[in-house]
Design a protein around this motif. Sequence first.
Motif, PDB file in Angstrom:
ATOM      1  N   ILE A 252       0.855  -1.179   0.000  1.00  0.00           N
ATOM      2  CA  ILE A 252       0.000   0.000   0.000  1.00  0.00           C
ATOM      3  C   ILE A 252       0.897   1.237   0.000  1.00  0.00           C
ATOM      4  N   ILE A 253       0.620   2.160  -0.903  1.00  0.00           N
ATOM      5  CA  ILE A 253       1.358   3.416  -0.967  1.00  0.00           C
ATOM      6  C   ILE A 253       0.558   4.463  -0.200  1.00  0.00           C
ATOM      7  N   LEU A 254       1.169   5.031   0.834  1.00  0.00           N
ATOM      8  CA  LEU A 254       0.553   6.090   1.621  1.00  0.00           C
ATOM      9  C   LEU A 254       1.220   7.415   1.267  1.00  0.00           C
ATOM     10  N   THR A 255       0.411   8.413   0.902  1.00  0.00           N
ATOM     11  CA  THR A 255       0.942   9.730   0.561  1.00  0.00           C
ATOM     12  C   THR A 255       0.431  10.748   1.578  1.00  0.00           C
ATOM     13  N   PHE A 256       1.372  11.489   2.150  1.00  0.00           N
ATOM     14  CA  PHE A 256       1.059  12.455   3.200  1.00  0.00           C
ATOM     15  C   PHE A 256       1.386  13.876   2.749  1.00  0.00           C
ATOM     16  N   TYR A 257       0.656  14.838   3.298  1.00  0.00           N
ATOM     17  CA  TYR A 257       0.982  16.250   3.111  1.00  0.00           C
ATOM     18  C   TYR A 257       2.342  16.523   3.741  1.00  0.00           C
ATOM     19  N   TYR A 258       3.170  17.349   3.085  1.00  0.00           N
ATOM     20  CA  TYR A 258       4.508  17.681   3.557  1.00  0.00           C
ATOM     21  C   TYR A 258       4.449  19.024   4.288  1.00  0.00           C
TER      22      TYR A 258
END
Length: 208
Positions: A119-125
């Motif tokens: 699973i690829i998790l993308t977060f705000y930087y």
Amino acid sequence: MFTGLIQEIGTVKRIQKASRHIELTCAASQELLHDYHVGDSMAMNGVCLTATEVTDSDFTVDIMPETFQKSIFADVQVHAPVNLERALSANARLEGHIVSGHVDTTTRLIKKVKKENSIILTFYYPPQIQGEIVAQGSVAINGTSLTVSAVTAGSFSVSLIPYSMDHTNLGQLKQGEFVNVETDILGKYIKAMIGTEKNEMLRKYIGE
């Protein structure tokens, strides 16, 4: 000091707010707590906390208001799953990366995509940690040591293997949820050193 290798998922049992601190009780296994004592450290979702009470099935910690507000504990609910890791013993292998248990900030999950068995998790930087997260570098999310797979101007991504999905609370994350973030301590020192060198050059240039 911690490694970011989560030992088990605990469960928040009780949250009691006082005037100067927050008392939190968490359920954990006898295996994790068998030699855990009052005064020992535990990383809970990446936050280093000290035990004030310990039984065979749970432990209690005090959280200072500053820590409470700087982490996702500000919104934690009873029955919430939390990642747990005991402090690293001197003779143990350092298999994750150096994690201090001092959370830098929180951020939210903006995308969750299944890719084959991961699973690829993308977060705000968040802007306050700009320059501290780099592709192929390390980051601790809710105390879990992960490798950064991609970085853009406004986001960063990590990959979860099936083991991490099953043995941390990251596999249960939903889009929009917040997590604790601690960036790599080595990156912080390098960033600080570069900043100092730039300031020295600027002072020399303007003749101070």
